[in-house]
Design an enzyme around this catalytic site. Structure first.
Site, PDB file in Angstrom:
ATOM      1  CG  ASN A 151      -1.317   8.744   1.181  1.00 49.59           C
ATOM      2  OD1 ASN A 151      -0.515   9.004   2.431  1.00 49.59           O
ATOM      3  ND2 ASN A 151      -2.405   8.558   1.336  1.00 49.59           N
ATOM      4  CG  ASN A 187      -4.259   5.432   4.577  1.00 46.42           C
ATOM      5  OD1 ASN A 187      -5.105   4.763   3.874  1.00 46.42           O
ATOM      6  ND2 ASN A 187      -3.049   5.769   3.613  1.00 46.42           N
ATOM      7  CG  ASP A 216     -10.794   4.718   0.386  1.00 43.56           C
ATOM      8  OD1 ASP A 216     -11.461   4.657   1.486  1.00 43.56           O
ATOM      9  OD2 ASP A 216     -10.130   4.288   0.103  1.00 43.56           O
ATOM     10  CG  ASP A 217      -9.779   8.898  -3.052  1.00 40.02           C
ATOM     11  OD1 ASP A 217      -8.720   8.425  -2.328  1.00 40.02           O
ATOM     12  OD2 ASP A 217     -10.185   8.316  -4.100  1.00 40.02           O
ATOM     13  CD  GLU A 250      -9.161   4.440  -3.248  1.00 36.57           C
ATOM     14  OE1 GLU A 250     -10.081   3.581  -2.696  1.00 36.57           O
ATOM     15  OE2 GLU A 250      -8.770   5.359  -2.828  1.00 36.57           O
ATOM     16  CG  ASP A 251      -6.501   7.309  -5.512  1.00 34.06           C
ATOM     17  OD1 ASP A 251      -7.244   7.484  -4.775  1.00 34.06           O
ATOM     18  OD2 ASP A 251      -5.247   6.538  -5.631  1.00 34.06           O
ATOM     19  CE1 TYR A 278      -4.063   1.657   0.512  1.00 33.14           C
ATOM     20  CE2 TYR A 278      -3.233   2.459   2.622  1.00 33.14           C
ATOM     21  CZ  TYR A 278      -4.146   2.461   1.781  1.00 33.14           C
ATOM     22  OH  TYR A 278      -5.129   3.430   1.596  1.00 33.14           O
ATOM     23  NE  ARG A 305      -6.677  12.100  -5.530  1.00 38.73           N
ATOM     24  CZ  ARG A 305      -6.694  11.195  -4.683  1.00 38.73           C
ATOM     25  NH1 ARG A 305      -5.689  10.154  -4.896  1.00 38.73           N
ATOM     26  NH2 ARG A 305      -7.816  10.913  -3.962  1.00 38.73           N
ATOM     27  CE  LYS A 322      -7.092   3.033  -1.438  1.00 45.66           C
ATOM     28  NZ  LYS A 322      -7.396   3.889  -0.209  1.00 45.66           N
TER      29      LYS A 322
HETATM   30  N1  LIG Z   1      -4.743   9.765   4.015  1.00 48.74           N
HETATM   31  C1  LIG Z   1      -5.671   9.302   3.504  1.00 48.74           C
HETATM   32  O1  LIG Z   1      -6.341   8.439   3.643  1.00 48.74           O
HETATM   33  C2  LIG Z   1      -6.130  10.079   2.200  1.00 48.74           C
HETATM   34  C3  LIG Z   1      -5.071  10.860   1.340  1.00 48.74           C
HETATM   35  N2  LIG Z   1      -5.408  11.452   0.274  1.00 48.74           N
HETATM   36  C4  LIG Z   1      -4.515  12.222  -0.332  1.00 48.74           C
HETATM   37  O2  LIG Z   1      -5.076  13.688  -0.296  1.00 48.74           O
HETATM   38  C5  LIG Z   1      -4.263  14.296  -1.398  1.00 48.74           C
HETATM   39  C6  LIG Z   1      -5.380  15.247  -2.256  1.00 48.74           C
HETATM   40  O3  LIG Z   1      -6.437  14.008  -2.648  1.00 48.74           O
HETATM   41  P1  LIG Z   1      -7.620  14.733  -3.182  1.00 48.74           P
HETATM   42  O4  LIG Z   1      -8.442  15.516  -2.323  1.00 48.74           O
HETATM   43  O5  LIG Z   1      -8.526  13.388  -3.671  1.00 48.74           O
HETATM   44  O6  LIG Z   1      -7.334  15.615  -4.499  1.00 48.74           O
HETATM   45  P2  LIG Z   1      -8.012  16.778  -5.062  1.00 48.74           P
HETATM   46  O7  LIG Z   1      -7.333  16.909  -6.322  1.00 48.74           O
HETATM   47  O8  LIG Z   1      -9.534  16.468  -5.285  1.00 48.74           O
HETATM   48  O9  LIG Z   1      -7.680  18.110  -4.256  1.00 48.74           O
HETATM   49  C7  LIG Z   1      -6.427  18.584  -4.208  1.00 48.74           C
HETATM   50  C8  LIG Z   1      -6.665  20.040  -3.524  1.00 48.74           C
HETATM   51  O10 LIG Z   1      -5.542  20.726  -3.284  1.00 48.74           O
HETATM   52  C9  LIG Z   1      -5.284  21.992  -3.598  1.00 48.74           C
HETATM   53  N3  LIG Z   1      -3.880  22.019  -4.187  1.00 48.74           N
HETATM   54  C10 LIG Z   1      -3.008  21.789  -5.093  1.00 48.74           C
HETATM   55  N4  LIG Z   1      -1.959  22.482  -4.991  1.00 48.74           N
HETATM   56  C11 LIG Z   1      -1.855  23.326  -4.039  1.00 48.74           C
HETATM   57  C12 LIG Z   1      -1.191  24.137  -3.481  1.00 48.74           C
HETATM   58  N5  LIG Z   1       0.179  24.165  -3.777  1.00 48.74           N
HETATM   59  N6  LIG Z   1      -1.467  24.683  -2.206  1.00 48.74           N
HETATM   60  C13 LIG Z   1      -2.646  24.734  -1.835  1.00 48.74           C
HETATM   61  N7  LIG Z   1      -3.727  23.809  -2.302  1.00 48.74           N
HETATM   62  C14 LIG Z   1      -3.201  22.915  -3.087  1.00 48.74           C
HETATM   63  C15 LIG Z   1      -6.133  21.769  -4.934  1.00 48.74           C
HETATM   64  O11 LIG Z   1      -6.429  22.976  -5.397  1.00 48.74           O
HETATM   65  P3  LIG Z   1      -7.209  23.576  -6.665  1.00 48.74           P
HETATM   66  O12 LIG Z   1      -8.707  23.190  -6.288  1.00 48.74           O
HETATM   67  O13 LIG Z   1      -7.300  25.115  -6.630  1.00 48.74           O
HETATM   68  O14 LIG Z   1      -6.589  22.904  -7.701  1.00 48.74           O
HETATM   69  C16 LIG Z   1      -7.459  21.097  -4.412  1.00 48.74           C
HETATM   70  O15 LIG Z   1      -8.043  21.870  -3.920  1.00 48.74           O
HETATM   71  C17 LIG Z   1      -3.755  13.309  -2.256  1.00 48.74           C
HETATM   72  O16 LIG Z   1      -2.275  13.143  -2.123  1.00 48.74           O
HETATM   73  C18 LIG Z   1      -4.070  11.970  -1.835  1.00 48.74           C
HETATM   74  O17 LIG Z   1      -3.283  10.851  -1.971  1.00 48.74           O
HETATM   75  C19 LIG Z   1      -6.699  11.399  -0.357  1.00 48.74           C
HETATM   76  C20 LIG Z   1      -7.670  10.354   0.266  1.00 48.74           C
HETATM   77  C21 LIG Z   1      -7.182   9.882   1.491  1.00 48.74           C
HETATM   78  C1  LIG Z   2      -5.299   6.624   0.930  1.00 44.46           C
HETATM   79  C2  LIG Z   2      -5.930   7.204  -0.225  1.00 44.46           C
HETATM   80  O1  LIG Z   2      -6.837   6.602  -0.666  1.00 44.46           O
HETATM   81  C3  LIG Z   2      -5.259   7.989  -1.235  1.00 44.46           C
HETATM   82  O2  LIG Z   2      -4.213   8.653  -1.019  1.00 44.46           O
HETATM   83  O3  LIG Z   2      -6.015   8.361  -2.369  1.00 44.46           O
HETATM   84 MG   LIG Z   3      -7.529   7.005  -2.779  1.00 40.92          MG
END
Ligand SMILES: NC(=O)C1=CN([C@@H]2O[C@H](COP(=O)(O)OP(=O)(O)OC[C@H]3O[C@@H](n4cnc5c(N)ncnc54)[C@H](OP(=O)(O)O)[C@@H]3O)[C@@H](O)[C@H]2O)C=CC1
Ligand SMILES: CC(=O)C(=O)O
Ligand SMILES: [Mg+2]
Length: 644
Positions: free
Chosen positions: A500, A544, A358-359, A335-336, A192, A245, A263
């Site tokens: 991540n 996570n 999941d996200d 997912e993603d 993972y 993504r 997953k």
């Molecule tokens: N720990 C966990 O369980 C999980 C972790 N994640 C992680 O979270 C991260 C984001 O995922 P997700 O929300 O799906 O992605 P999205 O693409 O949906 O969202 C990313 C967000 O970050 C913003 N962003 C990008 N660059 C910057 C920057 N330089 N400064 C400020 N904001 C910024 C984007 O802004 P804008 O809208 O303006 O483009 C957007 O709002 C990934 O790395 C993913 O791996 C996700 C799910 C679960």
């Molecule tokens: C953990 C997860 O689902 C992600 O980083 O997208």
């Molecule tokens: Mg994910």
């Protein structure tokens, strides 16, 4: 009729003549052919059901006999006659892809569902024609685990460990899952995040055998047929991505397959869903990743991403085919996906299918659990906090929405009021009312009145959050200034760097503890090692969604749930938060360790199932009396079975 032309596996075939493989040794002598009962349309019949019946067995034997004859023509002078034309075959010469299907002898050793390797006992070696195919030693399952762990630990490079684990999964599924269950904390970072991220980036190069279904635009109009090519019929959970993504690594197209595969291995190891009930799917609509499009080893469609109607139609065909093929109660986990599709897909199919993102939802539930648990450490209720997010996408707004829902329930206030304590920053700065016209729909509820602020550190100083959450997908954005600002506002700042893989984490554990002089309550999406600071050891937790989705899915399945409801996410959070012990709190942890995850998953499953019954969304009746015990009893065990 019996055909020699199609390939199918008989390992699930009910015993014919009391034997698991259906044919006697003499019947199997020289056996190299698949025997598949073809339907009138030329398709194979039920591939997981009774493929061989007594009536067609005779035909199978006759077919096999003709091959045995062929095999008998070995030549004396050292050579063996090229009866299959393998030596002379060229690409333009059409041949039939004959394959083997009987799970005994050599084939049994190559069947990951039934192979036990050196753990086959003497009796099994006799009964299943394994003599000579294995060295004499008979070893226990436990010793096999020790040996494999010893091997894995020799590799210095995480990707090599990943590949060794994938090879094992293909060779001996039960050993793979026993290892993963017994050594979850050591192996989770391999199968993972973070290693799975690198595996996806290099998936084209390391791809060996299909571990899931690839459904590309080429299959449009034929998705149902593609689903039927998967060897298992009784699917309960599908994890699907379109690869746009992948973690914080962006668009990896078809190579995102590593994520559904990873997953689902956690669904089994952590949540106890049978491996054969899990189906990883990658929808390939192209990629906008120029590097991949130019990469000769890329395994996906070489075109830019389809969008609009073309995209929607393929997704719709997939969703419809899934329901048609597996019924109403199959869980589809998105997912993603990129956020411009993720929210719409969830909204579109949330009322017709059992879907879960999941996200958006799993992440929300895990973070809420951590915050509920953190009340014990900081002595504040959820409503007493002020939240600031870096990143306003799926994870950020998903978490924000669930926190607001919980606050509104706890305080009997409206959702709008609850949202007022939650602020988000995106790539353009703080989300404020002045920006509302240009905001994506999922950001609009968070556009509060405030001056525009571009820099995160200034937003921290202005908003004065007690909780800072990173969901930006961009590494090292929680700079020294930012963490110091958090530490100057709060005695115990809560800092969650969720992005991540590790390279994208908003800060490291060491940075969080050092810059806050050891006062931060820190968790991250990808794991960090313990940190020594000021003579103390700090153990960072892992925030996570892997804590939630396996138990959540198990809960839906055991209740026979037909829809996901947001109250189920709250129920999952409560269950997870309740598993944090005094001992964990004493170490500054707001999550329990992963080593107890199956017990935790059973608790989550029970709470989710209980909510499903309460909401009238459960179809498995009557409701089991003790849902925790019931959940535990339903969990897949990696123990070997004894073969007759
Ligand atoms: N720990 C966990 O369980 C999980 C972790 N994640 C992680 O979270 C991260 C984001 O995922 P997700 O929300 O799906 O992605 P999205 O693409 O949906 O969202 C990313 C967000 O970050 C913003 N962003 C990008 N660059 C910057 C920057 N330089 N400064 C400020 N904001 C910024 C984007 O802004 P804008 O809208 O303006 O483009 C957007 O709002 C990934 O790395 C993913 O791996 C996700 C799910 C679960
Ligand atoms: C953990 C997860 O689902 C992600 O980083 O997208
Ligand atoms: Mg994910």
């Amino acid at each position: 009729m019996i055909s020699l032309q199609r390939c199918c596996f008989l390992q699930n075939t009910p015993s014919v003549s009391g034997r698991p493989w259906g044919l006697s040794h003499s019947e199997r002598k020289g056996c190299v052919l698949v025997k598949v009962a073809l339907g009138s349309n030329g398709r194979s019949g039920d591939r997981t059901g009774s493929v061989l019946t007594e009536s067609n067995l005779k035909e199978a034997r006759e077919a096999e006999a003709s091959v045995t004859d062929l095999n008998a023509k070995s030549m004396v002078g050292g050579g063996v006659e090229d009866v299959y034309g393998e030596d002379t075959a060229t690409e333009d010469q059409q041949v039939t892809p004959w394959a083997v299907s009987v799970a005994s002898g050599y084939t049994l050793l190559r069947d990951p569902h039934h192979n036990k390797g050196l753990a086959f006992n003497e009796k099994e070696r006799d009964a299943h024609y394994l003599r000579g195919l294995l060295p004499p030693a008979v070893v226990s399952h436990d010793l096999q685990v020790r040996k494999m762990m010893n091997n894995i630990r020799q590799y210095q490079v995480p990707l090599q460990k990943y590949m060794a684990m994938m090879d094992l999964q293909e060779r001996n599924g039960k050993l793979f899952y026993k290892m993963l269950i017994d050594h979850v904390e050591e192996l989770l970072p391999i199968v993972y995040t973070p290693t799975v991220g690198e595996a996806c980036q290099k998936y084209g190069s390391i791809f060996k055998n299909p571990q899931g279904l690839f459904i590309s635009l080429k299959e449009k109009g034929k998705v149902l047929e593609v689903l039927r090519n998967w060897p298992e019929r009784r699917i309960q959970v599908i994890v699907v991505t379109d690869g746009e993504r992948i973690l914080g690594l962006g668009d990896l197209g078809c190579q995102g397959m590593g994520i559904p595969v990873g997953k689902l291995s956690l669904y089994t190891a952590l949540g106890g869903i049978r491996p054969s009930a899990c189906l990883p799917v990658t929808i390939d609509v192209g990629t906008n990743n120029e590097e991949l499009l130019k990469d000769e080893f890329y395994i996906g469609l070489r075109q830019r991403r389809a969008t609009g109607q073309e995209y929607a139609e393929l997704l719709h065909e997939f969703m419809t085919a899934v329901k048609q093929n597996y019924g109403e109660k199959v869980l589809i986990q998105f997912e993603d996906f990129a956020n411009h599709n993720a929210f719409d897909l969830l909204a579109k199919y949330g009322s017709t299918h059992l879907v879960f993102n999941d996200d958006i939802q799993g992440t929300a539930s895990v973070v809420l659990a951590g915050l509920i648990a953190a009340q014990k450490l900081v002595g504040k209720t959820l409503a007493d906090h002020t939240f600031l997010f870096l990143g306003a996408g799926e994870a950020g707004t998903g978490i924000a929405e669930l926190i607001a829902l919980e606050i509104s329930k706890q305080t009997n206030s409206s959702l709008e009021d609850a949202r007022k304590k939650i602020w988000l920053v995106d790539s353009r700065g703080l989300i404020v009312r002045d920006r509302i016209e240009s905001l994506q729909h999922f950001k609009k509820p968070w556009a509060h009145r405030h001056d525009h602020i571009k820099e995160l550190v200034n937003a921290v100083k202005a908003i004065k959050p007690t909780v800072l959450i990173g969901t930006s997908g961009v590494g090292r954005k929680f700079t020294k200034d930012v963490v110091e600002a958090m530490a100057s506002i709060n005695e115990r700042p809560i800092i969650l760097a969720l992005s991540n893989p590790t390279s994208q984490s908003e800060c490291t554990a060491e940075e969080a503890y050092t810059w806050s002089q050891g006062r931060a309550i820190f968790s991250s999406g990808s794991p960090f090692d313990p940190v020594e600071y000021g003579g103390k050891t700090f153990v960072p937790g892992q925030a996570n969604n892997a804590y939630i989705f396996p138990g959540f899915g198990l809960g839906l399945i055991i209740a026979g749930a037909i829809r996901v409801h947001e109250d189920m996410l709250l129920a999952a959070s409560e269950a997870l938060a309740s598993q944090v012990t005094e001992e964990n709190f004493a170490k500054g942890l707001i999550y329990p360790p992963f080593k107890n995850i199956r017990k935790i998953s059973a608790q989550i499953a029970a709470n989710v199932a209980s909510k499903a019954y309460e909401l009238g969304l459960a179809t498995r009746l009557p409701q089991p009396e003790n849902l925790v015990k019931y959940a535990e009893s339903c969990m897949f065990s990696p123990a070997y079975r004894t073969y007759r």
